[in-house]
Design an enzyme around this catalytic site. Structure first.
Site, PDB file in Angstrom:
ATOM      1  CG  HIS A  70      -1.832   1.016   1.051  1.00 12.00           C
ATOM      2  ND1 HIS A  70      -2.805   1.885   0.278  1.00 12.00           N
ATOM      3  CD2 HIS A  70      -2.495   2.373   2.333  1.00 12.00           C
ATOM      4  CE1 HIS A  70      -3.398   2.774   0.289  1.00 12.00           C
ATOM      5  NE2 HIS A  70      -2.999   3.808   2.061  1.00 12.00           N
ATOM      6  CD  GLU A 116       1.994  -1.782   3.677  1.00  9.57           C
ATOM      7  OE1 GLU A 116       1.657  -2.789   2.333  1.00  9.57           O
ATOM      8  OE2 GLU A 116       1.455  -0.009   2.966  1.00  9.57           O
ATOM      9  CE  LYS A 154      -1.538   4.305  -2.440  1.00 10.26           C
ATOM     10  NZ  LYS A 154      -0.979   2.437  -2.350  1.00 10.26           N
ATOM     11  CG  HIS A 159      -2.785   7.565  -2.209  1.00  8.75           C
ATOM     12  ND1 HIS A 159      -3.733   6.249  -2.937  1.00  8.75           N
ATOM     13  CD2 HIS A 159      -3.788   7.137  -0.451  1.00  8.75           C
ATOM     14  CE1 HIS A 159      -3.991   5.395  -1.600  1.00  8.75           C
ATOM     15  NE2 HIS A 159      -3.970   6.476  -0.357  1.00  8.75           N
ATOM     16  CG  PHE A 176      -8.212   8.256   6.699  1.00 10.18           C
ATOM     17  CD1 PHE A 176      -6.789   7.777   6.866  1.00 10.18           C
ATOM     18  CD2 PHE A 176      -8.243   9.437   5.868  1.00 10.18           C
ATOM     19  CE1 PHE A 176      -5.851   8.223   6.793  1.00 10.18           C
ATOM     20  CE2 PHE A 176      -7.675  10.192   5.892  1.00 10.18           C
ATOM     21  CZ  PHE A 176      -6.073   9.800   5.815  1.00 10.18           C
TER      22      PHE A 176
END
Length: 407
Positions: free
Chosen positions: A302, A313, A331, A336, A395
């Site tokens: 991610h 992570e 990314k 993102h 989130f």
């Protein structure tokens, strides 16, 4: 009863690298970032983003419908068109009642919402478009795809913030495994780089502030990372039961072997400090796929380039996979794209499996010294990948992990 294998048979995308998934693949393999100064954000503390290059979207989805669609829906339709054709399917001949649509989206029609508010404040209520509501509500990405393709099976939008695109794939897996659908159009879409949204993420401390170096701003796992770069994108995967794909003479690009989701239940925006929810999702996804951690050869992280998120992570990956599989983050090159990110990164992971290639993480020479990761940097790496994990976190404490294997 054993669950049927779920095949990925078609891919489509519209990204800051250009139109079509192949453009995104070339960009990430080159390790070239797409972030640049964004004229629409002029004067803001963060005035750069990863924008999709101008293209004639009306030629792809039909000019007559452009006026009634927000950009996030337009992008989803363009990606779906590519994916359906890539899968070799014809909406004119399929049984639409057996086709489902599930799309991830975090923000919905942010552009429409802001523009119409300005019109109301400046010109009064009568200046507001009567199409305001159907343009901005997130579910219209799925609704308009279903309309365009004659897909009369179940349709919905998954909203789990930055994990939304991956959540959509998990829902699609369930629909196919339970025989509710024969084909599912699944993915994610987002076009939220507006003045208000960018300012909101900046005020939350989530964005990079490297205004003097936008191209180098997204730096996943780097020691000097300082936040993510907003991007817009849409990515669609066509999913079918593998036996059905093979029956019509199509070899799967890859298999969607397992998925899992968990919640941190810790904080509205910060990840759990020990990554408990992320690790739980990884464990359950592996069990769902019938694999062990050691079977994973590659992780598409991610890794948004935020200080806390990347650290958590990295720690979870090193704990879960002590054999040190290759790791990358798309990314760095593509920014993102929020609700689209999970689907886009799953699609790129499919290409990594197919082409035995791991793209580098752009803008990073080496991971931060405290991270025990085999992070691919600088150039692409040739690697035979039997199984790969694609991580998505959002989130609200949402964690979604997708396991993909050779078809």
């Amino acid at each position: 009863m054993s669950r049927p294998d779920i095949a990925v048979t078609g891919l489509g995308a519209v990204t800051p690298a250009g139109i079509g998934l192949e453009a995104a693949w070339r960009q990430v393999c080159q390790g070239t970032p797409t972030a640049a100064t964004d004229p629409s954000l002029a004067g803001l503390p963060v005035d750069f983003s990863c924008r999709i290059p101008e293209f004639d979207i009306g030629a792809v989805i039909g000019r007559r419908k452009l006026w009634r669609l927000d950009r996030f829906t337009q992008l989803a339709l363009a990606a779906a068109d590519e994916a359906v054709h890539d899968a070799g399917l014809d909406p004119h001949t399929w049984d639409g009642a057996r086709v489902g649509v599930v799309i991830g989206c975090g923000l919905g029609g942010a552009r429409t919402w802001e523009a119409q508010h300005v019109r109301m404040e400046g010109l009064g209520p009568e200046a507001v478009s009567p199409m305001l509501i159907p343009m901005l509500v997130p579910n219209m990405a799925a609704g308009e795809i279903a309309l365009a393709l004659g897909a009369r099976g179940p349709s919905l939008v998954a909203a789990t913030a930055c994990a939304s695109g991956a959540s959509a794939l998990s829902v699609a897996q369930d629909w196919l495994a339970s025989d509710r659908c024969d084909v599912v159009v699944a993915g994610g879409t987002e076009s939220g780089s507006t003045r208000l949204m960018v300012t909101g993420f900046h005020r939350a401390g989530a964005l990079s502030t490297r205004r003097d170096d936008p191209a180098g701003a997204s730096r996943p796992f780097a020691a000097d990372r300082d936040g993510f770069v907003m991007a817009e994108a849409a990515a669609i995967l066509i999913l079918e039961r593998a036996r059905d794909a093979r029956a019509r003479g199509v070899r799967p690009r890859a298999l969607l072997a397992g998925t899992a989701a968990s919640s941190d239940a810790h904080h509205p925006t910060d990840p759990h400090p020990h990554g408990a929810g992320a690790q739980s999702a990884m464990l359950v996804a592996l069990a769902d796929a019938g694999l062990s951690a050691r079977d994973v050869d590659h992780v598409n992280a991610h890794a948004t380039s935020t200080p806390k998120g990347d650290a958590v992570e990295a720690d979870v990956i090193s704990r879960m996979f002590p054999h040190r599989p290759s790791v990358t983050s798309n990314k760095g090159a593509l920014g993102h794209s929020l609700g689209a990110a999970g689907a886009l990164e799953a699609a790129l992971t499919v290409l990594s499996i197919q082409q035995s290639t791991v793209p580098p993480t752009a803008n990073v020479d080496a991971p931060a010294p405290e991270f025990d990761l085999d992070l691919v940097t600088k150039t692409s790496r040739a690697q035979n990948i039997r199984a790969a994990a694609s991580n998505s976190f959002g989130f609200g404490g949402h964690n979604v992990v997708v396991i993909l294997t050779h078809g």
